[in-house]
Write an enzyme that holds these catalytic residues in place. Sequence first.
Site, PDB file in Angstrom:
ATOM      1  N   GLU A 105       0.795  -1.019   0.011  1.00 58.29           N
ATOM      2  CA  GLU A 105      -0.339   0.020  -0.290  1.00 58.29           C
ATOM      3  C   GLU A 105       1.266   1.361  -0.673  1.00 58.29           C
ATOM      4  O   GLU A 105       0.239   2.458  -0.764  1.00 58.29           O
ATOM      5  CB  GLU A 105      -1.156  -0.327   0.905  1.00 58.29           C
ATOM      6  CG  GLU A 105      -2.134  -0.842   0.843  1.00 58.29           C
ATOM      7  CD  GLU A 105      -3.211  -0.977   1.874  1.00 58.29           C
ATOM      8  OE1 GLU A 105      -4.159  -0.740   2.041  1.00 58.29           O
ATOM      9  OE2 GLU A 105      -2.664  -1.725   3.347  1.00 58.29           O
ATOM     10  N   GLU A 125      -3.911  -9.449   3.727  1.00 64.57           N
ATOM     11  CA  GLU A 125      -5.034  -9.161   4.868  1.00 64.57           C
ATOM     12  C   GLU A 125      -5.324 -10.326   4.890  1.00 64.57           C
ATOM     13  O   GLU A 125      -6.541 -10.726   6.206  1.00 64.57           O
ATOM     14  CB  GLU A 125      -4.778  -7.845   4.864  1.00 64.57           C
ATOM     15  CG  GLU A 125      -4.242  -6.876   5.186  1.00 64.57           C
ATOM     16  CD  GLU A 125      -3.182  -6.290   3.712  1.00 64.57           C
ATOM     17  OE1 GLU A 125      -2.717  -5.209   3.940  1.00 64.57           O
ATOM     18  OE2 GLU A 125      -3.793  -6.615   2.642  1.00 64.57           O
TER      19      GLU A 125
END
Length: 727
Positions: A105, A125
């Site tokens: 990210e 995740e």
Amino acid sequence: MAQLSRGSAAVAVIRLCNPPVNALSATTLQALEREVNHANMDPTVKAVVICGANGKFSAGADIKGFSNVNRKGMPSLESVVSLIEKSDKPMVAAIESMAFGGGLEVALGCHYRIADTKAKVGLPEVLIGLIPGAGGTQRLPRLIGVPAALDIITTGKYVPAPEALRLGILDKVVEENTIEAAISFAEKVSGQPLGPRRLCLKEAPRLHNMEAILEEAFMKVKKQARGCLSPEMCFQAVKASVYLPFEEGICKERELFLKLFVSDQAKALQYAFFAQRTAEKWVLPNGASSKNAVPQPVRKAAVIGLGTMGHGIVISLVRAKIPVVAIEQDKKHLEMSRRAIIGSLEREASRMQQNGLKLDVYLPDLIHFTLDFEVLKDVDLVIEAVFENMALKKEIFSRLSAVCKPGAFLATNTSCLDIDEISAVTSCPHQVIGIHFFAPAHIMKLLEIIYGRQTSPTAIATAMNLGKAMGKIGVVVKNTFGFVGNRMLAAYNEQTYFLLEEGSTPGEIDNVLEEFGFKMGPFKVSDLAGLDVGWRSREGQGLTGANHPLGTPACQRDGKRYSPLPDILYEKGRYGQKNGKGWYQYDKPGGKVAKSDPWLHAFLSDYRSTHNIRTRIITHDEILERCLYSLANEGFRLLSEGIVSCPEAIDTIYINGYGWPRHRGGPMFYASEVGLSRVLTKLQEYAEANPDIPRLQPSAFLQKLVALGSPPLKEWSTLLGSQHSKL
């Protein structure tokens, strides 16, 4: 922390530094924010390279520190990513080794991304019950399109750099000197407009049939998730990138993240993550442990027996770049095995090349196919993988003891047989160890590493190290029949047979357990594996044929009831999918679609009548409780007997080898979450109602835990000492 330095006169370099994998802790984020602000305000800086220290970019957020990341005064990861993205100076991510989760990210917030050829990127995740929470679900679809982003985000898979380049995640891949290449690249793009490079300003590409694509993708995700929430939430977040403006999409992502963050499933998945790391550590009763045992290198290995299991083991070894001697019993089987193994490797190589991956070695060149045991003189480790026959295994180990060099480790791939009996025929019992692979061996991750009375700590450490090299998850267990996984499975399967006898059907039982999250119910699994497999194992124990007398009101052995149903079906020629009839019927031999079989229902009716078993309605709850609580109950017995060192090891085995749904945390975790007192009470009720059924009587260790107030799972291991003294 993050460190700012100069890569050139005009390029600042910010290094993430939080060993060993540069996790994005609250302190690291605070430092990164500070250094980005410094670079933005420094008029002499024209571009910025963000990289990681010590050859790693970042493995993402620190799971243990999740609750601290957004504490007052600390920046959020998303705010730091946004700061990077909105910079007026080109931000270039130099990715070495890995950019996972929050690490990717951060890279997506950068305007350009460069990686080394061996790097991998991903947003895993979902595997810990969450979704990317720093804009990953909004930026990645805008960069590479919705279908590709969904595939990455909902599975959590890692994408090799060449494939990431092809998808458009990366702008450039280099062979070496990644940071230097990024600095040079940053100098070239300095002064170029950044608007087109800011993903927050882009729209996710819309295909003309986007609604149909999303509907199909959702059905696929839901089917694969089997009740796990995080893949479905990942889908919803990515869908938001299509229909919502960027800032609203970020809010939707945050909403979904926070919902999952406090969920029971996230707790279970994060437990499973740490349980695996706990299970990798081992301690023997004599004090030897993973901390002080030194593994020996395996420079050359051998596999004896090249059937389905041996085939997979050979592939696993050569993938780890370990040369292998592959031995079969005759020329016909050797040639068949050669064709099958090389064919598998060549198909795999073709797929890798299609994804842009380069092969540094032609894997079939690492295999020497032979019939000659004499070539084993220089191997460091042998894995015997013949079928489960004690006499045959002992014959092979006797030969190995005579042929192999003194330091060679001798491993048996067995699912239940006595390691000590096998090692007794050798001159080096301390070098003998069990390595239980799970089929298909080149796909399944779990290895049960079984030590016998004389197995050395070095042999255990070597087997564990070998498993790691093959990408496997090794769990050390003590020698006992069936070890951990199959001994527990026997208790579980036993209940399913009794439930059939009492009035349930294969379909009802399978449906209940599939709704719980298992990919396949026990009877579908049995048909897939083949009823002959279990029958042969029981035959080896003397528990088939004339040894299962049909008494009334039910079959008895040693004063306890047992069910001969699987043996009777096999003896009636019902082998499962392989011949089109087992617990279900199939359209043809080898068929995959299980259908209810009128013959079986008539057979069960006659069986119950013959044995005076009164049929009753069996509820969903009883099926679930008798199967799962019996499974956990056997786990408590294994803990009390010292067969396995901790509940985390049991859960790791069941998640990775037996299809236990990861979002349920494992059978021992599940028991702790349900409540040990409830598990105990229900087992007592079922044992009282069925006094002749074995293994429903609660374990003494379970009773002890409840008497102590049901302490948390992490404390169970410390309470085993006094329990052992009573054995």
